[in-house]
Design a protein around this motif. Structure first.
Motif: not given
Lengths: 314, 246
Positions: B15-21, B25-29, B210-217
């Protein structure tokens, strides 16, 4: 007071422990208390003092690692000293103990932590997720916190203080686990703590060609690693396999030889500060993640690198 | 021998990881979900152990109904039954509390987890369960055997391996090399349809984090290429330009 668990590797405190000390010293507003199990060698306590540890309590009377007995003694000392924040290195031993300590101290637990906390709005830490493909900012809600930091992630900064040393006798514990054999590769640098890693893949054509890889690694003071196919074919031991389903590492320098750079491999190494890729295929995806690249055959390039590394050493 | 295997449902390794919202959130599309690879090793080893010593294998997952298809795959591989605790897996501590509640009333001899999940990489659940249940916990095992009412584990330690004998009940986590994961066959897939999958509601647990936010490298700068005929130059660049070696 902030606490650290100082993992005792045959009497030595490794760099990962000093990183925990440095981290604790930076987030503490009243000294750092280190707990270690078993007597450290002479001079080792001074190493902790260099990184801000003001008090070391040595627990005597537990002959071998047992996660339940260790947890009971560590938490007894931290509770008695009103320690709220506990920092450990995210090593195999640290990863085994951190969860247990968090339960025993009713603490929030964060493992795989890669940065200092942001306390401007709650207590937020940054941790690696998705096997190197992302990071998460996590708020730790409980008053007590257990933080396991990934080796080579946070700045190691000296903060010399005076250290006092006390001893604590362990209570009698029912021991449920018994270690019956230990095998260690002597003199090898643990992969997760290595600052330089030389890694090779299928491009090496066979296990008999690893001598060159090992020679370059030795000249650079590096640990050796490998890709998944190489471990799967038993060319190299699986504990050298870095990648999504292997070990995640973040050395200062990662040299990849004959590894194409599948997304699963990149996941395990992409946090390395500098990446060098050597591959005869100019289209190898790894070049996109590299800082330096050499398009060429490993059997042609490696001897040149070995020669240059040796020449510059002399 | 009653064995419980704790199972996470995770994005496939490619999976190529990306985030939404707003990166919350993880982009599960388009994402395929699979059994966490380390949990799959636990599951396979648990099945092998019950084939040798008798007993049953139960898989347990903390997740919503969309996990059921992946849980059925675990049943197809050979688990006898499954329990799904009907809640979002908030963090490792929440998951462990839910699992511990199920384990306390289950009479299990051995509980297995993966070394870590490949999505949140916590590596927490094995140790958390050990302390919550007051059981021994042995982490990162490359061997799990049963002999004379005890468990024999081989585990990775920094720079080597160690053999550990433990009393039962115990909890252990699986590392690569433990076994070869099994692929479900047609008979298993057919049988899985009718195997029991029990859904239970979660117990109330305070959220520890509480998970607040995600980042990609951060993206990399373009690669600097060095001529293969002059490869030795690399050592000089690493020393004097990147200043990364002494």
């Amino acid at each position: 007071m902030t606490g650290i668990y100082a993992e005792n590797s045959e009497g030595i405190f490794k760099k990962s422990v000093l990183e925990a000390a440095s981290y604790a010293s930076r987030i503490s507003n009243g000294g750092v208390l280190a707990v270690c199990i078993g007597q450290p060698k002479d001079g080792e306590a001074d190493k902790l003092a260099q990184y801000g540890v003001s008090k070391l309590i040595v627990v005597d009377g537990i002959p071998a690692f047992d996660s339940q007995a260790y947890t009971a003694e560590i938490t007894k000392i931290f509770s008695a000293n009103q320690v709220q924040h506990i920092v450990l290195a995210n090593t195999y031993e640290g990863k085994t103990l951190a969860p247990r300590i968090s339960v025993a101290m009713n603490a929030s637990l964060a493992t795989n932590v890669v940065d200092f906390p942001d306390t401007s709005n709650g207590f937020r830490i940054r941790r690696g997720v998705f096997s190197g493909k992302g990071f998460a900012i996590v708020e730790l809600n409980k008053t007590n916190k257990v933080i396991a930091i990934t080796p080579n992630s946070t700045e190691l900064k000296q903060n010399p203080v005076t250290i006092s040393i006390e001893h604590s006798q362990a209570a009698a514990h029912q021991i449920n686990t018994e270690i019956t054999a230990t095998s260690k590769a002597a003199g090898k640098i643990p992969l997760t703590e290595a600052e330089v890693v030389v890694s090779a893949g299928r491009g090496m054509k066979g296990p008999e060609n690893w001598k060159m890889v090992e020679e370059l690694a030795e000249l650079l003071g590096a640990a050796t690693a490998c890709s998944k196919p190489v471990a799967d074919m038993d060319w190299r031991p699986h504990n050298e396999h870095v990648g999504q389903t292997g070990i995640t590492i973040k050395p200062n320098l990662y040299i990849a030889i004959g590894i194409s750079g599948a997304i699963q491999h990149l996941a395990g190494v992409s946090s390395s500060k500098v990446i060098v890729v050597i591959n005869k295929d100019p289209e190898a995806p790894f070049f996109k993640a590299a800082d330096y690249g050499i398009v060429g055959d490993a059997f042609d390039v490696l001897p040149q690198l070995i020669e240059a590394a040796r020449a510059s050493k002399n | 021998m009653k064995i419980l295997v704790c199972m996470s449902v995770v994005p496939d390794t490619t999976t190529k990881i990306s985030f939404t919202d707003n990166n919350t959130k993880l982009n599960t599309q388009g994402v395929q979900f699979i059994i966490n690879p380390y949990d799959e090793l636990s599951l396979t080893r648990a099945i092998e152990l019950t084939e040798k010593h008798g007993g049953t294998v139960t898989v347990a997952n903390v997740g919503k109904a969309d996990a059921d298809a992946v849980i059925r795959k675990a049943l197809a591989i050979g688990a006898n039954d499954a329990i799904r605790i009907n809640a979002d897996p908030v963090d490792g501590q929440y998951v462990a509390e839910q699992l511990a509640h199920v384990i306390r009333s289950g009479g299990y001899d051995l509980v297995l987890t993966g070394r870590e999940s490949i999505d949140y990489n916590g590596g927490q659940v094995c140790g958390l369960l050990g302390e919550l249940l007051s059981w021994p916990a042995v982490n990162v095992c490359t061997r799990i055997d049963l002999e004379n009412g005890k468990a024999i584990f081989e585990r990775d330690i920094d720079g080597g391996r160690q053999t550990v004998t433990s009393s039962l009940p115990a909890v252990a986590s699986a590392q690569k090399d433990l076994c070869e994961p099994r692929i479900p066959n047609m008979k298993g897939i057919m049988a899985a349809r009718t195997k029991p999958l029990t859904v239970v509601e979660p117990v109330a647990v305070e959220f520890a984090s509480t998970y607040r936010q995600f980042e990609t490298p951060a993206p990399k700068q373009a690669v600097k290429l060095i001529d293969a005929a002059n490869a030795g130059q690399l050592i000089d660049l690493l020393r004097n330009e990147a200043k990364i070696i002494a």
